[in-house]
Scaffold this motif. Structure first.
Motif, PDB file in Angstrom:
ATOM      1  N   ASP A 124       0.824  -1.145  -0.070  1.00 54.61           N
ATOM      2  CA  ASP A 124       0.136  -0.011   0.050  1.00 54.61           C
ATOM      3  C   ASP A 124       0.939   1.241   0.012  1.00 54.61           C
ATOM      4  O   ASP A 124       1.162   1.877   1.133  1.00 54.61           O
ATOM      5  CB  ASP A 124      -0.859   0.003   1.387  1.00 54.61           C
ATOM      6  N   LEU A 125       1.230   1.710  -1.010  1.00 52.08           N
ATOM      7  CA  LEU A 125       2.189   2.896  -1.119  1.00 52.08           C
ATOM      8  C   LEU A 125       1.509   4.226  -0.919  1.00 52.08           C
ATOM      9  O   LEU A 125       2.116   5.229  -0.627  1.00 52.08           O
ATOM     10  CB  LEU A 125       2.705   2.751  -2.738  1.00 52.08           C
ATOM     11  N   ALA A 126       0.169   4.106  -0.720  1.00 53.42           N
ATOM     12  CA  ALA A 126      -0.481   5.365  -0.443  1.00 53.42           C
ATOM     13  C   ALA A 126      -0.504   5.524   1.249  1.00 53.42           C
ATOM     14  O   ALA A 126      -0.872   6.520   1.582  1.00 53.42           O
ATOM     15  CB  ALA A 126      -1.854   5.329  -0.749  1.00 53.42           C
ATOM     16  N   GLY A 127      -0.135   4.422   1.836  1.00 57.26           N
ATOM     17  CA  GLY A 127       0.033   4.431   3.177  1.00 57.26           C
ATOM     18  C   GLY A 127      -1.413   4.624   3.956  1.00 57.26           C
ATOM     19  O   GLY A 127      -1.512   5.305   5.081  1.00 57.26           O
ATOM     20  N   GLU A 128      -2.360   3.978   3.521  1.00 54.85           N
ATOM     21  CA  GLU A 128      -3.879   4.055   4.135  1.00 54.85           C
ATOM     22  C   GLU A 128      -3.926   2.931   5.154  1.00 54.85           C
ATOM     23  O   GLU A 128      -5.033   3.364   5.882  1.00 54.85           O
ATOM     24  CB  GLU A 128      -4.706   3.848   2.986  1.00 54.85           C
ATOM     25  N   GLY A 129      -2.920   2.271   5.548  1.00 59.93           N
ATOM     26  CA  GLY A 129      -3.184   1.164   6.616  1.00 59.93           C
ATOM     27  C   GLY A 129      -3.111   2.081   8.026  1.00 59.93           C
ATOM     28  O   GLY A 129      -2.246   3.093   8.110  1.00 59.93           O
ATOM     29  N   ASP A 130      -3.562   1.301   8.928  1.00 61.00           N
ATOM     30  CA  ASP A 130      -3.530   1.984  10.452  1.00 61.00           C
ATOM     31  C   ASP A 130      -2.010   1.760  11.010  1.00 61.00           C
ATOM     32  O   ASP A 130      -1.620   2.786  11.535  1.00 61.00           O
ATOM     33  CB  ASP A 130      -4.417   1.137  11.581  1.00 61.00           C
ATOM     34  N   SER A 131      -1.281   0.942  10.965  1.00 62.72           N
ATOM     35  CA  SER A 131       0.100   0.783  11.527  1.00 62.72           C
ATOM     36  C   SER A 131       1.006   1.831  11.004  1.00 62.72           C
ATOM     37  O   SER A 131       1.846   2.429  11.725  1.00 62.72           O
ATOM     38  CB  SER A 131       0.725  -0.525  11.431  1.00 62.72           C
ATOM     39  N   VAL A 132       0.704   2.493   9.950  1.00 64.75           N
ATOM     40  CA  VAL A 132       1.691   3.308   9.495  1.00 64.75           C
ATOM     41  C   VAL A 132       1.713   4.560  10.276  1.00 64.75           C
ATOM     42  O   VAL A 132       2.339   5.553  10.662  1.00 64.75           O
ATOM     43  CB  VAL A 132       1.343   4.037   7.968  1.00 64.75           C
ATOM     44  N   ASN A 133       0.355   4.973  11.011  1.00 67.01           N
ATOM     45  CA  ASN A 133       0.263   5.905  12.147  1.00 67.01           C
ATOM     46  C   ASN A 133       0.560   5.290  13.585  1.00 67.01           C
ATOM     47  O   ASN A 133       1.308   5.836  14.356  1.00 67.01           O
ATOM     48  CB  ASN A 133      -0.957   6.637  12.003  1.00 67.01           C
ATOM     49  N   ALA A 134      -0.179   4.239  13.671  1.00 68.68           N
ATOM     50  CA  ALA A 134      -0.155   3.528  15.125  1.00 68.68           C
ATOM     51  C   ALA A 134       1.285   3.116  15.500  1.00 68.68           C
ATOM     52  O   ALA A 134       1.676   3.277  16.733  1.00 68.68           O
ATOM     53  CB  ALA A 134      -0.936   2.297  15.148  1.00 68.68           C
ATOM     54  N   ASN A 135       2.207   2.481  14.635  1.00 70.16           N
ATOM     55  CA  ASN A 135       3.586   2.178  14.583  1.00 70.16           C
ATOM     56  C   ASN A 135       4.624   3.255  14.430  1.00 70.16           C
ATOM     57  O   ASN A 135       5.824   2.977  14.714  1.00 70.16           O
ATOM     58  CB  ASN A 135       3.852   0.985  14.091  1.00 70.16           C
TER      59      ASN A 135
END
Lengths: 362, 362
Positions: free
Chosen positions: A240-251
């Protein structure tokens, strides 16, 4: 949103759960038309201390205790800067490879496949139960790092730890060759390999950008009528190059390898995509149709910035009816299972190797 | 610890990896005698905003956007306070159950098993492929909440979503009945059920404290010569009451169900253990010998405070050679897959149900 009675979390949780369940028949198609909009979001996380867990090996504790990499948030300002970064990545790794090759008791032979540079990597003593099987490898590095032999380290670990012969593809990369050059090279290599080998004896693996490229390659192979491998192992796939997943922020700031997408990683996504929609399934295969994919084993870590990429790919495979195993490694940041000095790395590769061997014909 | 060249995270990572690999032959038994002690730890995480991910259903986005539960950090000061909390938890849930039972099209019948109160829960229309199979359920709630029918909600979801008949055990709890009362009741129930049913047709499941109790029950069943079930489904098992896993810290304030072990959860561990060592395998089965356990499917979420409990149990099962699947659900805090109003709940139960059905005989 306050409960009428004092009580711990799960009371509220249950109350909300069951109230909403009752409010939303039929249960098969729940709706929350009466629920308020999530105006409380985003939530503010307080600053806090994050200790090193004692639930992992001493070696991994040292890795977890390491500070953020210097320059994790350095974004090259121009093409020359990216080229310098790319060259530096190889220059850092290359001098270390002879010793690794000796320690792993493997051979590494430069070759080409369909005109694409590659490395043929094999255990010096091939296990009988690995004979006649070949794994194609697509390396990580954000689609920009580790040109040449520097990219083949993961394949060396696979050969050394799990005993498979591997063909590591040295695909073209930006800044000189953005998308779809890497995919073109991967599919050319796959076409040539499947012309020479029974695909039932072939596997495909790679981590980070290599895991994303692997999934994109399978999407395109299906579209072009090429056979799939017998099994795949996407490690913490950057799907997901758009960075829409949650862990991109949570981690973010928990992961001490990538640290945050606000660093070089996000810039590398834009560099590779070269103006294309980051949500395109060939760039972000988590958005693709993964039905008919071969059995897969996915690997991530609890601190991985791309944990959500991994678990979303896993769920998407399962929803498509694909056999898909998941392992999430305690305390590990992005791709730390590629660190051969922690016992957890060998364990991860053993697990991956056993999975692949289960599905690859002999 | 600074790299000699500017570069992104993975350069340092690779450099450390490969340097250490070379410094530590033989590779099979790596050591890091020359590595510095992890003096940089603990790391300070900066305060930051955590947005609601768009990578989940709209219903789950509402759950993720919800504020922390009121009183998540309220710790009852005395036995009377715990009793009041326990009674309040049941009083919150009980009025909601009739509607849930109707919506799920199930029956719930109070019964006893070996003198222990229980609930016999069955779909009104039993699927042919579920006939003759029974799942024993151990409920969650930190070993202190949800006495009586309030504890059987998860079993109701299993019956409604996955079609299994379930027997939910209403085990004794503190403050009046600390460890080992719950385990005594669970093992008594298991002994009686296995005397009445072919264990090859039996499963055992439960989440949170129920998942930990499930694993402890299997440890004790093995020690007492009782047969194991054909498969188990520990959901985000609270299998480390000492809180030694990484996610207890890494996901603190990220998880909006439990929030932090500094709240009621840590106090509940001490209340249940009643002075015993929290690391005792019958309290914290992640420290136990899980060899010979039946096939298991474990479920957690990326924000789950007990993600590490889950993945450590998964790895420990795999190391013992046990068939063990893992699913980690995007964006979910502790046990949010028990929320029947989010589509992801039905999906999780379908996955769990299919896994159990694969191993339970007919």
């Amino acid at each position: 949103m306050q409960p009428p009675l004092p009580g711990p979390a799960m009371i509220l949780h249950r109350r909300v759960v069951l109230s909403a369940a009752l409010a939303a028949p039929p249960l098969a198609a729940p709706t929350l038309a009466q629920a308020p909009a999530p105006t409380e979001a985003p939530r503010t996380l307080p600053a806090r201390l994050l200790p090193v867990p004692r639930s992992v090996s001493a070696e991994l504790q040292h890795r977890i205790a390491a500070p953020y990499p210097a320059n994790w948030d350095h974004i090259p300002p121009d093409t020359a800067g990216w080229r310098a970064l790319q060259a530096a990545s190889a220059a850092e790794v290359d001098p270390l490879l002879p010793g690794l090759i000796e320690a792993l008791r493997i051979t590494v032979t430069p070759t080409t496949i369909a005109g694409v540079p590659a490395f043929d990597i094999a255990p010096r003593d091939m296990r009988p139960d690995r004979q006649g099987r070949l794994l194609v490898h697509l390396h990580g590095g954000g689609y920009v790092l580790y040109p040449g032999r520097a990219g083949a380290g993961e394949a060396m670990l696979m050969a050394g730890f799990a005993g498979f012969r591997c063909l590591s593809v040295d695909y073209r990369m930006p800044p000189d060759h953005p998308f779809p050059a890497a995919l073109d090279d991967a599919i050319a290599a796959w076409r040539a390999v499947t012309a020479q080998h029974d695909p039932r004896r072939l596997g495909l693996f790679g981590s980070s950008a290599g895991g994303g490229l692997l999934l994109a390659t399978l999407l395109r192979a299906r579209a072009e009528g090429l056979p799939p491998p017998a099994a795949i192992a996407p490690g913490t796939p950057w799907c997901d190059l758009a960075g829409e997943g949650d862990s991109v922020n949570a981690n973010a700031y928990v992961d001490n390898v990538l640290v945050s997408r606000t660093g070089w990683l996000g810039a590398a996504a834009a560099l590779y995509a070269a103006g294309r929609d980051l949500r395109d399934p060939l760039l972000s295969p988590v958005n693709g149709d993964l039905s008919g994919f071969p059995p897969a084993i996915l690997t991530s870590g609890t601190r991985d910035l791309l944990l959500s990429d991994t678990v979303r790919a896993h769920r998407r495979l399962r929803r498509a009816g694909v056999v898909a195993d998941l392992q999430v490694l305690e305390g590990q940041s992005h791709a730390q299972f590629l660190d051969p000095t922690v016992p957890e790395a060998r364990e991860a590769f053993n697990e991956i190797g056993d999975f692949l061997a289960r599905y690859l014909g002999t």
